[in-house]
Design a protein around this motif. Structure first.
Motif, mmCIF file in Angstrom:
data_model
loop_
_atom_site.group_PDB
_atom_site.id
_atom_site.type_symbol
_atom_site.label_atom_id
_atom_site.label_comp_id
_atom_site.label_asym_id
_atom_site.label_seq_id
_atom_site.Cartn_x
_atom_site.Cartn_y
_atom_site.Cartn_z
ATOM 1 N N ALA A 57 0.839 -0.931 0.047
ATOM 2 C CA ALA A 57 0.081 -0.020 -0.020
ATOM 3 C C ALA A 57 1.107 1.226 0.004
ATOM 4 N N ALA A 58 1.778 1.400 0.701
ATOM 5 C CA ALA A 58 3.021 2.526 0.720
ATOM 6 C C ALA A 58 3.300 2.498 -0.962
ATOM 7 N N LYS A 59 3.796 1.802 -1.355
ATOM 8 C CA LYS A 59 4.709 1.414 -2.811
ATOM 9 C C LYS A 59 3.865 1.879 -3.635
ATOM 10 N N ARG A 60 2.589 1.496 -2.914
ATOM 11 C CA ARG A 60 1.632 1.900 -4.511
ATOM 12 C C ARG A 60 1.585 3.669 -4.298
ATOM 13 N N THR A 61 1.050 3.894 -3.029
ATOM 14 C CA THR A 61 1.572 5.606 -2.558
ATOM 15 C C THR A 61 2.188 6.639 -3.138
ATOM 16 N N ARG A 62 3.530 5.486 -2.839
ATOM 17 C CA ARG A 62 4.165 6.310 -3.182
ATOM 18 C C ARG A 62 4.445 6.414 -4.941
ATOM 19 N N GLU A 63 3.744 5.309 -5.358
ATOM 20 C CA GLU A 63 3.902 5.332 -7.011
ATOM 21 C C GLU A 63 3.198 6.881 -8.122
ATOM 22 N N ALA A 64 1.781 6.834 -6.703
ATOM 23 C CA ALA A 64 0.855 7.317 -7.657
ATOM 24 C C ALA A 64 1.655 9.173 -6.905
ATOM 25 N N ARG A 65 2.254 9.415 -5.677
ATOM 26 C CA ARG A 65 2.627 11.008 -5.482
ATOM 27 C C ARG A 65 3.714 11.130 -6.584
ATOM 28 N N ARG A 66 4.465 10.225 -6.823
ATOM 29 C CA ARG A 66 5.736 10.538 -7.421
ATOM 30 C C ARG A 66 5.360 10.680 -9.602
ATOM 31 N N THR A 67 4.571 9.368 -9.434
ATOM 32 C CA THR A 67 3.270 10.464 -11.308
ATOM 33 C C THR A 67 2.893 11.408 -10.741
ATOM 34 N N ALA A 68 2.071 11.940 -10.176
ATOM 35 C CA ALA A 68 1.133 13.166 -9.939
ATOM 36 C C ALA A 68 2.551 14.194 -9.541
ATOM 37 N N MET A 69 3.325 14.188 -9.102
ATOM 38 C CA MET A 69 4.669 15.278 -9.429
ATOM 39 C C MET A 69 5.010 15.147 -10.935
ATOM 40 N N ALA A 70 5.753 14.145 -11.150
ATOM 41 C CA ALA A 70 5.907 14.189 -12.736
ATOM 42 C C ALA A 70 4.968 15.081 -13.404
ATOM 43 N N ARG A 71 3.748 14.584 -13.024
ATOM 44 C CA ARG A 71 2.569 15.344 -13.991
ATOM 45 C C ARG A 71 2.650 16.730 -13.945
ATOM 46 N N GLN A 72 3.445 17.193 -12.413
ATOM 47 C CA GLN A 72 2.666 18.368 -12.318
ATOM 48 C C GLN A 72 3.476 19.282 -12.318
ATOM 49 N N ARG A 73 5.675 18.863 -12.544
ATOM 50 C CA ARG A 73 6.596 19.372 -12.936
ATOM 51 C C ARG A 73 5.991 19.483 -14.593
ATOM 52 N N GLU A 74 5.144 18.971 -14.846
ATOM 53 C CA GLU A 74 5.197 19.249 -16.741
ATOM 54 C C GLU A 74 4.372 19.998 -16.796
ATOM 55 N N ALA A 75 2.781 20.305 -16.004
ATOM 56 C CA ALA A 75 2.590 21.436 -15.874
ATOM 57 C C ALA A 75 3.159 22.477 -16.191
ATOM 58 N N LEU A 76 4.571 22.693 -15.050
ATOM 59 C CA LEU A 76 4.408 24.014 -14.252
ATOM 60 C C LEU A 76 5.495 24.616 -15.772
ATOM 61 N N ALA A 77 6.023 23.368 -16.643
ATOM 62 C CA ALA A 77 6.563 23.737 -17.468
ATOM 63 C C ALA A 77 5.914 24.033 -18.819
ATOM 64 N N SER A 78 4.928 23.751 -18.949
ATOM 65 C CA SER A 78 4.169 23.719 -20.174
ATOM 66 C C SER A 78 3.241 24.639 -19.689
ATOM 67 N N GLY A 79 2.870 25.248 -18.792
ATOM 68 C CA GLY A 79 1.748 25.921 -18.986
ATOM 69 C C GLY A 79 -0.081 25.128 -18.689
ATOM 70 N N ASP A 80 0.231 23.605 -18.683
ATOM 71 C CA ASP A 80 -1.275 22.759 -19.177
ATOM 72 C C ASP A 80 -2.054 23.090 -17.332
ATOM 73 N N GLU A 81 -2.952 23.819 -17.932
ATOM 74 C CA GLU A 81 -4.296 24.191 -16.672
ATOM 75 C C GLU A 81 -4.636 22.579 -15.528
ATOM 76 N N ARG A 82 -4.472 21.754 -16.660
ATOM 77 C CA ARG A 82 -5.590 20.205 -15.444
ATOM 78 C C ARG A 82 -4.735 20.111 -14.624
ATOM 79 N N TYR A 83 -2.789 20.397 -14.474
ATOM 80 C CA TYR A 83 -1.995 19.399 -14.228
ATOM 81 C C TYR A 83 -1.082 20.697 -12.690
#
Length: 197
Positions: A57-83
């Motif tokens: 469960a902790a591993k799954r939570t870390r993976e979800a957090r990691r993908t959300a943070m990666a998506r957020q970094r991409e959005a900060l670079a590209s300006g994508d409002e969704r993330y």
């Protein structure tokens, strides 16, 4: 169940059926983007099987957090409002960013100027130290005046452009953005200098 009286005084009953949902119009937008097939399959697989232990469960939570943070970094670079993070979302914040990024401001050059002034203050000459103190005073006064000017113009532009939306915190958001050098701002600037937002 509602009762209503007819003209002849008898009670008639009317049932309201809430159990049956209204069918969705196939042409209407659903309000969210369609996920990619691989994302949908991964999500189905992860939801299908529950974690076997706390470690899983902790591993799954870390993976979800990691993908959300990666998506957020991409959005900060590209300006994508969704993330984007919540503080950067919305048309008011987008306009505020574009308003700041479209003009030059004194505050964005504060760090380079501060380094030069600190270097001057290390020189043992008393005259150079006095000049560095005057430069500090001049830079601070210019930043304050520029911030006041930016605040007044931004408030006016926001009142005209977004009369019905909440503008709370937009001016502070703009002033914090002016303190960052342009190439270090996140989300990345989407407008060129001099381009009207």
């Amino acid at each position: 169940m509602f009762r209503s009286r007819s003209k002849d005084g008898q009670a008639s009953t009317t049932q309201v059926d809430d159990a049956e949902p209204q069918p969705r119009d196939p042409q209407a937008p659903k309000g969210r983007p369609t996920p990619k097939r691989s994302e949908a399959q991964n999500q189905r697989r992860s939801l299908a099987k529950a974690p076997a232990s706390r470690r899983d469960a902790a591993k799954r939570t870390r993976e979800a957090r990691r993908t959300a943070m990666a998506r957020q970094r991409e959005a900060l670079a590209s300006g994508d409002e969704r993330y984007l993070p919540a503080r950067d979302k919305g048309p008011v914040r987008r306009f505020t960013r574009d308003f700041v990024d479209a003009k030059w401001s004194v505050a964005e050059f504060f760090l380079p100027i501060a380094v030069v002034i600190l270097a001057l203050s290390l020189v043992p000459s008393l005259q150079v130290k006095n000049i560095s103190l005057l430069l500090w005073l001049g830079v601070i006064v210019m930043i304050v005046l520029d911030s006041i000017s930016t605040s007044v113009r931004l408030k006016k532009a926001l009142r005209e452009r977004f009369p019905d939306e909440s503008r709370k915190g937009a001016v502070a958001y703009a002033l914090m953005r002016t303190l960052q050098m342009r190439r270090m701002r996140l989300p990345k600037p989407q407008v060129a200098r001099g381009e009207l937002p």
